[in-house]
Enzyme design. Structure first.
Site, PDB file in Angstrom:
ATOM      1  N   TYR A   1       0.858  -1.191   0.000  1.00 16.87           N
ATOM      2  CA  TYR A   1       0.000   0.000   0.000  1.00 16.87           C
ATOM      3  C   TYR A   1       0.889   1.235   0.000  1.00 16.87           C
ATOM      4  O   TYR A   1       1.913   1.276   0.692  1.00 16.87           O
ATOM      5  CB  TYR A   1      -0.892   0.047   1.253  1.00 16.87           C
ATOM      6  CG  TYR A   1      -2.007  -0.959   1.245  1.00 16.87           C
ATOM      7  CD1 TYR A   1      -3.020  -0.891   0.293  1.00 16.87           C
ATOM      8  CD2 TYR A   1      -2.073  -1.968   2.185  1.00 16.87           C
ATOM      9  CE1 TYR A   1      -4.055  -1.812   0.276  1.00 16.87           C
ATOM     10  CE2 TYR A   1      -3.100  -2.898   2.189  1.00 16.87           C
ATOM     11  CZ  TYR A   1      -4.090  -2.817   1.221  1.00 16.87           C
ATOM     12  OH  TYR A   1      -5.100  -3.725   1.205  1.00 16.87           O
TER      13      TYR A   1
ATOM     14  N   ASP B   1      -6.759   7.244   5.172  1.00 21.12           N
ATOM     15  CA  ASP B   1      -5.521   6.906   4.452  1.00 21.12           C
ATOM     16  C   ASP B   1      -5.429   7.670   3.134  1.00 21.12           C
ATOM     17  O   ASP B   1      -4.345   7.783   2.566  1.00 21.12           O
ATOM     18  CB  ASP B   1      -5.363   5.393   4.250  1.00 21.12           C
ATOM     19  CG  ASP B   1      -6.541   4.755   3.578  1.00 21.12           C
ATOM     20  OD1 ASP B   1      -7.534   5.462   3.313  1.00 21.12           O
ATOM     21  OD2 ASP B   1      -6.485   3.548   3.308  1.00 21.12           O
TER      22      ASP B   1
HETATM   23  N1  LIG Z   1      -8.213   3.389   7.572  1.00 21.76           N
HETATM   24  C1  LIG Z   1      -7.957   2.143   7.170  1.00 21.76           C
HETATM   25  O1  LIG Z   1      -7.334   1.364   7.876  1.00 21.76           O
HETATM   26  C2  LIG Z   1      -8.458   1.673   5.863  1.00 21.76           C
HETATM   27  C3  LIG Z   1      -8.941   2.581   4.975  1.00 21.76           C
HETATM   28  N2  LIG Z   1      -9.505   2.188   3.791  1.00 21.76           N
HETATM   29  C4  LIG Z   1      -9.997   3.270   2.962  1.00 21.76           C
HETATM   30  O2  LIG Z   1     -11.420   3.343   2.986  1.00 21.76           O
HETATM   31  C5  LIG Z   1     -11.847   4.102   1.846  1.00 21.76           C
HETATM   32  C6  LIG Z   1     -13.031   3.397   1.156  1.00 21.76           C
HETATM   33  O3  LIG Z   1     -12.558   2.207   0.528  1.00 21.76           O
HETATM   34  P1  LIG Z   1     -13.543   1.215  -0.265  1.00 21.76           P
HETATM   35  O4  LIG Z   1     -14.831   1.084   0.437  1.00 21.76           O
HETATM   36  O5  LIG Z   1     -12.751   0.002  -0.574  1.00 21.76           O
HETATM   37  O6  LIG Z   1     -13.792   2.012  -1.618  1.00 21.76           O
HETATM   38  P2  LIG Z   1     -14.947   1.713  -2.704  1.00 21.76           P
HETATM   39  O7  LIG Z   1     -14.436   2.241  -3.985  1.00 21.76           O
HETATM   40  O8  LIG Z   1     -15.401   0.298  -2.609  1.00 21.76           O
HETATM   41  O9  LIG Z   1     -16.155   2.615  -2.189  1.00 21.76           O
HETATM   42  C7  LIG Z   1     -16.114   4.008  -2.153  1.00 21.76           C
HETATM   43  C8  LIG Z   1     -17.510   4.534  -2.374  1.00 21.76           C
HETATM   44  O10 LIG Z   1     -17.473   5.958  -2.143  1.00 21.76           O
HETATM   45  C9  LIG Z   1     -18.420   6.522  -3.018  1.00 21.76           C
HETATM   46  N3  LIG Z   1     -18.170   7.953  -3.118  1.00 21.76           N
HETATM   47  C10 LIG Z   1     -17.151   8.588  -3.775  1.00 21.76           C
HETATM   48  N4  LIG Z   1     -17.261   9.924  -3.588  1.00 21.76           N
HETATM   49  C11 LIG Z   1     -18.346  10.117  -2.794  1.00 21.76           C
HETATM   50  C12 LIG Z   1     -18.979  11.265  -2.241  1.00 21.76           C
HETATM   51  N5  LIG Z   1     -18.492  12.498  -2.473  1.00 21.76           N
HETATM   52  N6  LIG Z   1     -20.077  11.093  -1.449  1.00 21.76           N
HETATM   53  C13 LIG Z   1     -20.557   9.854  -1.209  1.00 21.76           C
HETATM   54  N7  LIG Z   1     -20.026   8.738  -1.720  1.00 21.76           N
HETATM   55  C14 LIG Z   1     -18.922   8.864  -2.497  1.00 21.76           C
HETATM   56  C15 LIG Z   1     -18.235   5.751  -4.310  1.00 21.76           C
HETATM   57  O11 LIG Z   1     -19.362   5.872  -5.172  1.00 21.76           O
HETATM   58  C16 LIG Z   1     -18.046   4.317  -3.785  1.00 21.76           C
HETATM   59  O12 LIG Z   1     -19.267   3.589  -3.728  1.00 21.76           O
HETATM   60  C17 LIG Z   1     -10.591   4.251   0.966  1.00 21.76           C
HETATM   61  O13 LIG Z   1     -10.000   5.513   1.188  1.00 21.76           O
HETATM   62  C18 LIG Z   1      -9.699   3.158   1.483  1.00 21.76           C
HETATM   63  O14 LIG Z   1      -8.318   3.382   1.200  1.00 21.76           O
HETATM   64  C19 LIG Z   1      -9.608   0.858   3.451  1.00 21.76           C
HETATM   65  C20 LIG Z   1      -9.112  -0.100   4.290  1.00 21.76           C
HETATM   66  C21 LIG Z   1      -8.432   0.242   5.545  1.00 21.76           C
HETATM   67  C1  LIG Z   2      -5.766  -0.181   3.105  1.00 23.00           C
HETATM   68  C2  LIG Z   2      -4.821   0.215   4.138  1.00 23.00           C
HETATM   69  O1  LIG Z   2      -4.293   1.284   4.115  1.00 23.00           O
HETATM   70  C3  LIG Z   2      -4.549  -0.671   5.228  1.00 23.00           C
HETATM   71  O2  LIG Z   2      -5.027  -1.807   5.223  1.00 23.00           O
HETATM   72  O3  LIG Z   2      -3.837  -0.270   6.147  1.00 23.00           O
HETATM   73 MG   LIG Z   3      -4.191   2.636   5.460  1.00 18.69          MG
END
Ligand SMILES: NC(=O)C1=CN([C@@H]2O[C@H](COP(=O)(O)OP(=O)(O)OC[C@H]3O[C@@H](n4cnc5c(N)ncnc54)[C@H](O)[C@@H]3O)[C@@H](O)[C@H]2O)C=CC1
Ligand SMILES: CC(=O)C(=O)O
Ligand SMILES: [Mg+2]
Length: 372
Positions: A94, A270
């Site tokens: 990542y 992230d």
């Molecule tokens: N903090 C952490 O440990 C982790 C963070 N993440 C992060 O979580 C976030 C979401 O990841 P996923 O669900 O896999 O992505 P995804 O692509 O499956 O879903 C994102 C959704 O957000 C929607 N979207 C985009 N702009 C929008 C807006 N302005 N208003 C409302 N909806 C909107 C899209 O239409 C999509 O359905 C990413 O930034 C990812 O890197 C993922 C895993 C771990």
């Molecule tokens: C997606 C990511 O940033 C994590 O798994 O930490």
């Molecule tokens: Mg992360």
């Protein structure tokens, strides 16, 4: 190819980039695997498991970086790791570069070829190497949100499921992708009243078809988002524009309209976070307060459940890791345009448009990088 796997050094990060099973498969493909001592311990994989798989154990990250043609990790390389990368070496992990100019500059200076898990795609428009960690973080989000809502942790003192005679917590999930769907399912399972917002109507139709009785959906206009946020006890930020910095959907001024002690869990941290007041925190010190609103912004949430996460991530990365090792990055990315989408930095140039846009850096097209 010589594949190297160092121990993760981000605070409280217990995942590891290669499982013993993945090491065994790489070795059975004729590759050499070096793993830093104790790299897998936090995920329940002692050195002996890697030795049984045929890998060699090295005493330091420096030795792993020096020996390997390809480094396989979990988290973005930390400054000390960035210094150990070299020209021509492959980095597969990542990266989350859009909100991180320092890391981007260091990776450019290293001359390495850096392939980011989070921008590899598939033929259905998905993100196959982000999805497993999004499943984990999504399922964790209501759990950590429920904890943040407890009075002793600074929250409103609201129980997710309520009790007979007292209504449940109201949970709003912004973004109905992988994180959002898993978060909504778990929050609903805890008995909360859940609404998922997204800007992509086909996704809302899908969610309504499959989960209509379990949680509600709403269109993510700015007005709807704020109206629902005002009534919420817990708001989960789960939006993504792939590779790009997250859009800011709740401003600092709007915090004054939320319920005192409401909890924001910004999973999108992230990519920079989707609340204006979000800043990355760690598992050691995960929450902070701004204007009476509690923020949980841990950028490596899956590290909290390192064993589940390591195995889930390894299942997804293994075929790509094997393709890179078997063919070299150029041939692997020529044969698989979805893997080429993962290329973020190559030989001193940024090769991913959304990263270049976010940071104001000229981008080399990945097709030209392949030829170069
Ligand atoms: N903090 C952490 O440990 C982790 C963070 N993440 C992060 O979580 C976030 C979401 O990841 P996923 O669900 O896999 O992505 P995804 O692509 O499956 O879903 C994102 C959704 O957000 C929607 N979207 C985009 N702009 C929008 C807006 N302005 N208003 C409302 N909806 C909107 C899209 O239409 C999509 O359905 C990413 O930034 C990812 O890197 C993922 C895993 C771990
Ligand atoms: C997606 C990511 O940033 C994590 O798994 O930490
Ligand atoms: Mg992360």
């Amino acid at each position: 190819m010589h594949i190297g796997c160092p121990k993760e050094i981000k605070p409280q990060e217990f995942r590891v980039g290669l499982t013993p099973n993945a090491a065994h498969e790489a070795i059975s493909h004729g590759h050499q695997v070096s793993v830093e001592t104790d790299a897998g311990l936090g995920a329940g994989f002692p050195d002996d498991d890697y030795i049984a798989a045929g890998a060699q154990i090295l005493g330091s990250a420096a030795e792993v970086f020096a020996a390997a043609d390809m480094i396989v990790k979990v988290k973005e390389p930390q400054p000390v790791e960035r210094k150990m990368l070299r020209e021509g070496q492959i980095l597969f992990t990542y990266l989350h570069l859009a909100p991180d100019p320092d890391q981007t500059r260091d990776l450019m200076e290293s001359g390495a070829t850096c392939i980011a898990y989070e921008t590899v795609t598939d033929n259905r428009g998905g993100l196959p190497l982000l999805a497993p960690m999004s499943e984990v973080a999504g399922r964790l989000a209501p759990q950590v949100g429920a904890w943040t809502l407890q009075k002793a942790n600074g929250g409103r003192g609201v129980l997710m499921g309520g009790v007979p005679g007292v209504g449940p917590a109201r949970v709003v999930v912004i973004g109905g992708g992988v994180v959002g769907t898993h978060a909504a399912r778990i929050a609903a399972g805890m008995g909360a009243d859940v609404t998922v917002l997204d800007r992509y109507l086909p996704r809302l139709r899908y969610l309504d078809d499959v989960f209509g009785g379990t949680f509600k959906t709403s269109y993510a206009s700015a007005g709807n988002t704020v109206d629902l946020a005002r009534e919420a006890d817990l708001i989960i930020g789960a939006v993504l524009v792939p590779g790009a910095a997250a859009p800011k959907l709740i401003s600092r001024a709007q915090l004054a309209e939320l319920k005192p002690g409401a909890a924001l869990v910004d999973v999108a941290i992230d990519q920079g976070g989707c609340f204006e007041t979000s800043k990355a925190t760690t598992h050691e010190n995960p929450v902070y307060e701004v204007d009476g609103i509690m923020h949980y912004c841990v950028a490596n949430m899956p590290g909290a459940v390192a064993r589940t996460s390591t195995i889930a991530l390894g299942n997804a990365t293994m075929p790509f890791m094997l393709a890179l090792a078997d063919k070299g990055w150029r041939q692997a990315c020529t044969d698989d345009p979805y893997l080429l989408e993962g290329l973020n930095v190559h030989a001193g140039r940024v090769t991913y448009a959304a990263v270049g846009d976010a940071l104001g850096i000229d981008v080399l097209s990945p097709d030209l990088a392949l030829k170069g």
